[in-house]
Write an enzyme that holds these catalytic residues in place. Structure first.
Site, PDB file in Angstrom:
ATOM      1  CD  GLU A   1      -2.236  -1.478   2.955  1.00  0.00           C
ATOM      2  OE1 GLU A   1      -2.104  -0.618   4.175  1.00  0.00           O
ATOM      3  OE2 GLU A   1      -2.820  -2.763   2.959  1.00  0.00           O
TER       4      GLU A   1
ATOM      5  CG  PHE B   1       2.163  -0.854  11.590  1.00  0.00           C
ATOM      6  CD1 PHE B   1       1.722   0.302  10.157  1.00  0.00           C
ATOM      7  CD2 PHE B   1       2.411   0.117  12.765  1.00  0.00           C
ATOM      8  CE1 PHE B   1       1.769   1.094  10.925  1.00  0.00           C
ATOM      9  CE2 PHE B   1       2.531   1.587  12.884  1.00  0.00           C
ATOM     10  CZ  PHE B   1       2.190   2.556  12.172  1.00  0.00           C
TER      11      PHE B   1
ATOM     12  CG  HIS C   1      -0.543   1.253  14.546  1.00  0.00           C
ATOM     13  ND1 HIS C   1      -2.193   0.818  15.408  1.00  0.00           N
ATOM     14  CD2 HIS C   1      -0.452   1.372  13.672  1.00  0.00           C
ATOM     15  CE1 HIS C   1      -3.351   0.897  14.126  1.00  0.00           C
ATOM     16  NE2 HIS C   1      -2.027   1.473  12.913  1.00  0.00           N
TER      17      HIS C   1
ATOM     18  CD  GLU D   1      -3.549  -4.988   4.923  1.00  0.00           C
ATOM     19  OE1 GLU D   1      -4.355  -5.450   5.229  1.00  0.00           O
ATOM     20  OE2 GLU D   1      -3.133  -4.189   4.896  1.00  0.00           O
TER      21      GLU D   1
ATOM     22  CG  ASP E   1       0.492  -4.201  14.695  1.00  0.00           C
ATOM     23  OD1 ASP E   1       0.386  -4.259  16.554  1.00  0.00           O
ATOM     24  OD2 ASP E   1       2.100  -3.833  14.538  1.00  0.00           O
ATOM     25  CG  PHE E   2      -1.408  -3.509   9.337  1.00  0.00           C
ATOM     26  CD1 PHE E   2      -2.574  -3.136  10.753  1.00  0.00           C
ATOM     27  CD2 PHE E   2      -1.224  -2.035   8.920  1.00  0.00           C
ATOM     28  CE1 PHE E   2      -2.716  -2.140  11.301  1.00  0.00           C
ATOM     29  CE2 PHE E   2      -1.361  -1.093   9.397  1.00  0.00           C
ATOM     30  CZ  PHE E   2      -2.352  -0.963  10.363  1.00  0.00           C
TER      31      PHE E   2
END
Ligand code: TPP
Lengths: 334, 320
Positions: free
Chosen positions: B29, B82, B128, B59, B84-85
């Site tokens: 992205e 991140f 995050h 993702e 996290d994603f």
């Protein structure tokens, strides 16, 4: 009952080839089910008996260098892509010489030599992988295409949305085929799926989509020829929704008590091999020739099964091969 | 040698590898505008939008498509923004990328690098800030790298891009502006070879990523008290340099493993167990309490393993 077939025009020798291929697929899966009953085929088997026209009509139109991504119900697709029946049965029996050396089994059957990049044990996962294979083809300016087959249940997973959007946004050469057998395991898919169905969802992304009777090999063949020509012409992704019916249970171990016997009996009358045979008879092919197609397929598969059964299991050391290069268990990095 | 930041070092690595190999491409992205942290700034101008590719916020598709593209012989560098994603793409990484080679009997390889920035970074809060390296170290088929310095962020990224295995490449967000000397040109850091940050004979401290710098600060303080720290930056968690760690722990007789991630089931436990199995060293580990990372500074700091805690633990291991 299927519509009257007598007025249809078709290429008899092409249909005859498809008839043979469908019999080879069915014979292979019947052998796999026998192997399961005899506890020789060890893991889960998801038969596509009754759905062979999708494999033959879709995959039969791919070139050898085209790429195919399939599902847990992928034996027919794999054989139609050109994989060797004995290597496939060796894989199902977990033997040396299997397409994946016996390390994948039915749910991970793959044959990269013929462009078959794998069945997948995770529903819907192949859709984004297929988009990526097509992405690589575009990056490398190659002229081949990708075909991705998935079930009706897969359209409720995120990768369906993400993969179709991806292919459309990047204008990728991929044909998506939803092989809709009405069921997702024991659940009637319609009971858990909102909206007007797979083709409508595809059209929402601006992807041209067609719907076809997936038990009608001529219709599948014609639709796929048209869609593939558009994909090959650089038109971006296309979508086919092929409706069929799963005549067996979800797996070889599933007696499918969740649906009435009358329903199955009625749908059996519409199974694709019989319909192809009827067309061929109408075109003057005699019954003996059609029986010979079946017998030849069964003989091929019987010999393949025997050879697979005679082959040894891979050695235990295979457990540690092809894990990874860096930090491989072969280097003692347990 | 050139002085550059951790961020610029990675950008240089990617640019060099893309110049060397036309099959390398990056996707994620916002890459066309340099990426969310600027790690890709200027690259689309040099390589064009096909090779520095934007992506939808998908993702699973970013990673899944990269698996397909890697099986087809290209070498994707995947940006997850991140770590996290990247959890939205765990199937694609764990079930697909990590297993394709094995389950297809070696017919294909998945040479992709997935960049997953980790760690606490200016009140980024619970979604995050995570350090999830242990998750991936657990998965056969994956390589896991956690660079701590600008030089390593160049040398490890270049090695990762050349590697035929899927590499989970975890940069620490807090390190982006860190400056250091970085070798120019062909600088490759091999996987599984740790870096001795400072030599000492009393306590072995093993760490990685940003926590290495925290441990270095502690080691400096301890040196002033006459405690010599053998500080090891592991650089890669899989494979990890057991030889250097075991030698050091056996010599000092004391091992302290320290990481920013939650201590429970963290990768420190693996190192501690291995050292306990193979040496008679006294073993301790330090990591975050098992709590999400909070937003307000005092809440965030409460789960941070600071230099004072590292020094205190080392002192107590010395009986002081
Ligand atoms: C992500 C995921 N969820 C659940 C399953 C278990 N599962 C295997 S096949 C199947 C049904 C899939 O239905 P469909 O996509 O219509 O394909 P079909 O089996 O009918 O060919 C399910 C739920 C799985 N393999 N993967």
């Amino acid at each position: 009952m299927p519509p009257d077939q007598s007025s249809r025009n078709f290429d008899v020798s092409r249909l005859r080839e498809q008839h043979r291929l469908m019999w080879r697929i069915r014979a292979l899966e019947q052998a796999a089910l026998r192997g399961l009953a005899e506890k020789v085929v060890l893991g889960a088997i998801h038969p596509s008996i009754g759905q062979e026209a999708v494999a033959a009509g879709v995959v039969g139109n791919l070139r050898r260098d085209d790429i195919l991504l399939s599902t847990h119900r992928g034996h027919g697709h794999t054989l139609a892509k050109g994989a060797d029946s004995e290597a496939m049965l060796r894989e199902l029996l977990g033997r040396v010489g299997g397409t994946c050396g016996g390390k994948g089994g039915s749910m991970h059957i793959a044959d990269f030599q013929v462009g078959m990049l794998g069945a997948n044990g995770v529903v819907g996962a192949n859709i984004v992988i297929a988009a990526g294979a097509a992405h690589a083809i575009k990056l490398r300016r190659e002229d081949r295409v990708v075909c991705c087959i998935f079930g009706d249940g897969a359209i409720n997973r995120g990768p369906f949305l993400e993969g179709l959007n991806w292919a459309a946004v990047f204008g990728l050469p991929v044909l998506f085929v939803c092989e809709d057998n009405g069921f997702a395991a024991t659940t009637r898919t319609a009971s858990m799926t909102a909206g007007a169905g797979p083709a409508t969802r595809a059209r929402a992304f601006g992807i041209v989509a067609e719907e076809v009777d997936g038990n009608d090999i001529l219709a599948v063949d014609a639709a796929v020829q048209g869609l593939l020509a558009q994909v090959r012409g650089g038109g971006g992704p296309r979508f086919l929704h092929a409706s069929t019916y799963r005549l067996t249970g979800h797996t070889g171990a599933d007696a499918a008590p969740y649906r009435p016997a009358e329903e199955v009996a009625a749908r059996r009358l519409e199974e694709p091999i019989g319909r192809a045979a009827e067309l061929l008879r109408g075109a003057g092919v005699d019954a003996a020739a059609l029986a010979a197609d079946q017998a030849a397929a069964e003989a091929e598969i019987a010999a393949a099964y025997e050879a697979a059964f005679a082959a040894p299991y891979p050695e235990a050391a295979e457990a540690f091969r092809d894990v990874q290069d860096v930090g491989s268990p072969l280097q003692g990095a347990f | 040698m050139a002085r550059m930041t951790y961020l610029a070092a990675a950008r240089a690595a990617l640019a060099e590898e893309m110049r060397r190999d036309p099959l390398v491409w990056a996707v994620g992205e916002d890459l066309g505008r340099g990426g969310v942290f600027g790690q890709y700034a200027g690259l689309v101008e040099e390589f064009g939008p096909e090779r520095i590719s934007d992506a939808p916020i998908s993702e699973a598709a970013i990673l899944g498509a990269s698996v397909g593209a890697a099986l087809m012989g290209t070498r994707p560098v995947v940006e997850m923004r991140f770590s996290d994603f990247a959890l939205c793409a765990v199937d694609e990484l764990v079930n697909q990328a990590a297993k394709a080679r094995f389950m297809f009997g070696g017919q294909g390889r998945v040479p992709l690098v997935v960049r997953e920035p980790i760690g606490m970074w200016r009140s980024s809060a619970a979604q995050h800030s995570q350090s999830l390296e242990a998750w991936y170290a657990h998965i056969p088929g994956l390589v896991v790298a956690c660079p701590a310095t600008p030089a390593d962020n160049k040398g490890l990224l270049k090695s990762a891009i050349r590697c035929d295995d899927p590499v989970v490449y975890m940069e620490h967000k807090n390190l982006w502006p860190l400056e250091g000397e970085v070798p120019e040109g062909e600088h490759l850091v091999p996987f599984g070879v740790a870096r001795r940050v400072r030599a000492g004979g009393d306590v072995t401290i093993v760490s990685w990523s940003q926590q290495v710098h925290v441990c270095a600060e502690a080691a400096e303080a301890l040196a002033g008290e006459g405690i010599g720290v053998d500080l090891i930056d592991l650089r890669t968690l899989w494979p990890w340099d057991r030889v250097m760690v075991l030698e050091s722990a056996a010599r000092t007789g004391r091992l302290l493993v320290c990481h920013e991630a939650v201590a429970v089931a963290g990768f420190g436990a693996e190192i501690a167990a291995t050292v306990a199995e193979h040496t008679s060293a006294k073993v301790r580990r330090l990591g975050a309490p098992r709590a999400p990372v909070g937003y307000a500074p005092p809440v965030e700091d409460a789960v941070r393993v600071g230099a004072a805690a590292v020094a205190a633990t080392a002192r107590s291991m010395m009986g002081r």
